[in-house]
Scaffold this active site. Structure first.
Site, mmCIF file in Angstrom:
data_model
loop_
_atom_site.group_PDB
_atom_site.id
_atom_site.type_symbol
_atom_site.label_atom_id
_atom_site.label_comp_id
_atom_site.label_asym_id
_atom_site.label_seq_id
_atom_site.Cartn_x
_atom_site.Cartn_y
_atom_site.Cartn_z
ATOM 1 N N VAL A 121 1.736 28.647 -7.481
ATOM 2 C CA VAL A 121 1.955 29.693 -6.490
ATOM 3 C C VAL A 121 3.114 30.603 -6.928
ATOM 4 O O VAL A 121 3.035 31.827 -6.798
ATOM 5 C CB VAL A 121 2.212 29.100 -5.084
ATOM 6 C CG1 VAL A 121 2.525 30.193 -4.075
ATOM 7 C CG2 VAL A 121 1.002 28.297 -4.623
ATOM 8 N N CYS A 122 4.171 30.035 -7.476
ATOM 9 C CA CYS A 122 5.319 30.833 -7.931
ATOM 10 C C CYS A 122 4.916 31.719 -9.106
ATOM 11 O O CYS A 122 5.319 32.885 -9.185
ATOM 12 C CB CYS A 122 6.473 29.924 -8.337
ATOM 13 S SG CYS A 122 7.078 28.889 -6.989
ATOM 14 N N ASP A 123 4.123 31.173 -10.008
ATOM 15 C CA ASP A 123 3.598 31.921 -11.139
ATOM 16 C C ASP A 123 2.782 33.106 -10.631
ATOM 17 O O ASP A 123 3.007 34.250 -11.036
ATOM 18 C CB ASP A 123 2.738 30.972 -11.995
ATOM 19 C CG ASP A 123 2.115 31.653 -13.194
ATOM 20 O OD1 ASP A 123 2.540 31.350 -14.325
ATOM 21 O OD2 ASP A 123 1.181 32.462 -13.017
#
Length: 172
Positions: free
Chosen positions: A64-66
């Site tokens: 999700v951060c990527d």
């Protein structure tokens, strides 16, 4: 004593505690001290006179951060230079630099809060139980005021990209 706030976020459905104040739109943006990928200190003064879109993530090494960092990089690429875009995480600067190189990230500048946790504590997004930053987005105007804030309720969910970008563009 650091303020503790509950009932705001969950991580995989489990309630978490945020440390620090409840920074809201209209507030003066708190200062912070983080480091860039060259281990150079960065603070609020480094974006003085510019609009700052600050995406906050637990770790660039998660899906999700990527995705979040790549989307903000893509969606802000055409914004003028008066807009700076940061992604702040607790990742070490060396890992951030490697990740950005592999991902082709150019508009977004990654910043690490690993030394002092000052961004997390000053913006109220340090997760007490995990010692990671809660997924959130802040837009800070040229006047140094917080114009937009989203603290994503479930840490594993993505933010509202459209609202954050609209708030940023409104300040142009």
């Amino acid at each position: 004593m650091t303020e503790e706030r509950t009932g705001i976020i969950t991580f995989k459905g489990n309630p978490m505690t945020l440390l620090g104040p409840d920074v809201k739109p209209g507030d003066s943006a708190p200062d912070f001290r983080v480091v860039n990928t060259d281990l150079q200190p960065v603070g609020l003064a480094d974006s003085k006179g510019k609009i700052s879109l600050v995406a906050v993530v637990p770790s660039l090494d998660t899906g999700v951060c990527d995705t979040m960092t790549r989307k903000f990089n893509e969606q802000t690429a055409r914004l003028p230079d008066e807009v700076v875009v940061y992604t702040v995480s607790m990742d070490l600067p060396f890992a951030q630099k490697r990740w950005c190189g592999n991902a082709g990230i150019e508009k977004v500048k990654t910043l690490s809060d690993y030394q002092d946790r000052s961004f997390g504590l000053n913006y109220g997004v340090l997760i007490k139980e995990l010692k990671l930053l809660a997924r959130s987005v802040f837009v800070i105007g040229k006047d140094g005021k917080v114009a937009y804030r989203e603290i994503v309720r479930e840490v594993t969910d993505e933010p509202d990209y459209e609202s954050a970008l609209a708030a940023t563009k409104k300040l142009l």
